[in-house]
Design a protein around this motif. Structure first.
Motif, PDB file in Angstrom:
ATOM      1  N   ARG A 145       4.433   8.491  -9.555  1.00  0.00           N
ATOM      2  CA  ARG A 145       5.695   7.856  -9.200  1.00  0.00           C
ATOM      3  C   ARG A 145       5.454   6.478  -8.578  1.00  0.00           C
ATOM      4  N   GLY A 146       4.439   6.413  -7.743  1.00  0.00           N
ATOM      5  CA  GLY A 146       4.105   5.130  -7.131  1.00  0.00           C
ATOM      6  C   GLY A 146       3.660   4.114  -8.162  1.00  0.00           C
ATOM      7  N   ARG A 147       2.883   4.555  -9.135  1.00  0.00           N
ATOM      8  CA  ARG A 147       2.416   3.631 -10.176  1.00  0.00           C
ATOM      9  C   ARG A 147       3.576   3.131 -11.035  1.00  0.00           C
ATOM     10  N   MET A 148       4.525   4.016 -11.331  1.00  0.00           N
ATOM     11  CA  MET A 148       5.687   3.593 -12.114  1.00  0.00           C
ATOM     12  C   MET A 148       6.534   2.589 -11.319  1.00  0.00           C
TER      13      MET A 148
ATOM     14  N   GLY B 109       0.793  -1.209   0.000  1.00  0.00           N
ATOM     15  CA  GLY B 109       0.000   0.000   0.000  1.00  0.00           C
ATOM     16  C   GLY B 109       0.831   1.267   0.000  1.00  0.00           C
ATOM     17  N   GLU B 110       2.080   1.204   0.532  1.00  0.00           N
ATOM     18  CA  GLU B 110       2.917   2.381   0.613  1.00  0.00           C
ATOM     19  C   GLU B 110       3.546   2.742  -0.727  1.00  0.00           C
ATOM     20  N   VAL B 111       3.526   1.814  -1.684  1.00  0.00           N
ATOM     21  CA  VAL B 111       4.134   2.070  -2.975  1.00  0.00           C
ATOM     22  C   VAL B 111       3.142   2.710  -3.934  1.00  0.00           C
ATOM     23  N   GLU B 112       1.863   2.433  -3.780  1.00  0.00           N
ATOM     24  CA  GLU B 112       0.844   2.800  -4.765  1.00  0.00           C
ATOM     25  C   GLU B 112       0.267   4.189  -4.496  1.00  0.00           C
ATOM     26  N   LYS B 113       1.095   5.229  -4.642  1.00  0.00           N
ATOM     27  CA  LYS B 113       0.622   6.591  -4.428  1.00  0.00           C
ATOM     28  C   LYS B 113       1.148   7.482  -5.529  1.00  0.00           C
ATOM     29  N   GLY B 114       0.247   8.017  -6.342  1.00  0.00           N
ATOM     30  CA  GLY B 114       0.613   8.962  -7.379  1.00  0.00           C
ATOM     31  C   GLY B 114       1.324   8.325  -8.555  1.00  0.00           C
TER      32      GLY B 114
END
Length: 233
Positions: A18-21, A11-16
């Motif tokens: 940059r997170g999606r990339m 969950g901490e990676v999937e933000k905005g």
């Protein structure tokens, strides 16, 4: 420079954006590793359909990328928390929870182990250079949390020794040995590792109850030095 085992949860990676990339690259890296590869950052960039320059902005080295992939593969294991004041029960719960998660991403963990061994060889040969090292230390915190209740019963030194011994039974190395050498499936492997963990904890408790030292066996009686007597003395 080293890459520590302090991973992020999904969950901490999937933000905005940059997170999606980063999510795309992590998922691609894990897919390639699960297929049996040990991909470079360039390999992942190509498979994900992004430029190398973009890929290297997120992961400056193969070690950093593989470490992140391993932490992602561990997922909820990194968030595990001890729930009882019984070290034996905590360790059983941790092993039961983590072994199946590790087995599900076995190829990813094996790839990380392979890279760590390769880096060890190159470091010993003096050819590693400035490449970031993979440091596989997640198990330390998990095992320490599981056995913490032992400290009040057997002391801090013995508890540390138990934690070190348990680290031999927990992780991809244990799975590799029990599956490859003995042909066990993950359930049998977890059962053997848990059995050995119980034996270690119970032995430590028994030694503490008998007044034995963690490293040298029975403590000498009052007035004795602990040195063996000469024959005939």
């Amino acid at each position: 420079m080293s890459v520590s085992g302090q991973g992020q949860l999904r969950g901490e990676v999937e933000k905005g954006p940059r997170g999606r990339m980063k999510r795309l690259m992590l998922d691609t890296a894990i897919r390639l590793m699960q297929d049996g590869g040990s991909p470079s950052v360039s390999d992942v960039a190509e498979a994900a359909g992004v430029s190398r320059a973009t890929a290297y902005r997120y992961f400056p080295s193969q070690a950093a990328m593989i470490q992140a992939a391993v932490d992602e593969a561990l997922g909820p294991v990194l968030g595990w928390r001890a729930e009882t004041e019984d070290a034996e029960a905590n360790v059983a719960a941790l092993f039961g929870f983590a072994f199946h998660r590790m087995e599900a991403f076995e190829a990813t963990h094996r790839a990380a182990l392979l890279l760590a061994l390769d880096q060890w060889q190159r470091r010993r040969a003096g050819t590693l250079g400035t490449e970031a090292r993979v440091v596989r230390g997640n198990r330390r915190g998990l095992l320490k949390a599981a056995v913490e209740p032992l400290a009040a019963e057997i002391g801090r030194e013995r508890t540390e020794r138990v934690t070190q011994a348990l680290s031999l039974l927990f992780g991809i190395e244990a799975i590799v040995i029990l599956k490859d050498l003995w042909g066990l499936d993950v359930d049998a492997a977890e059962d053997v590792a848990s059995w050995a963990a119980r034996a270690l904890i119970r032995t430590a408790k028994a030694e503490a109850a008998e007044g034995e030292t963690a490293a040298t066996g029975p403590a000498p009686a009052e007035g004795e030095t602990g040195r063996p007597r000469k024959k005939g003395a």
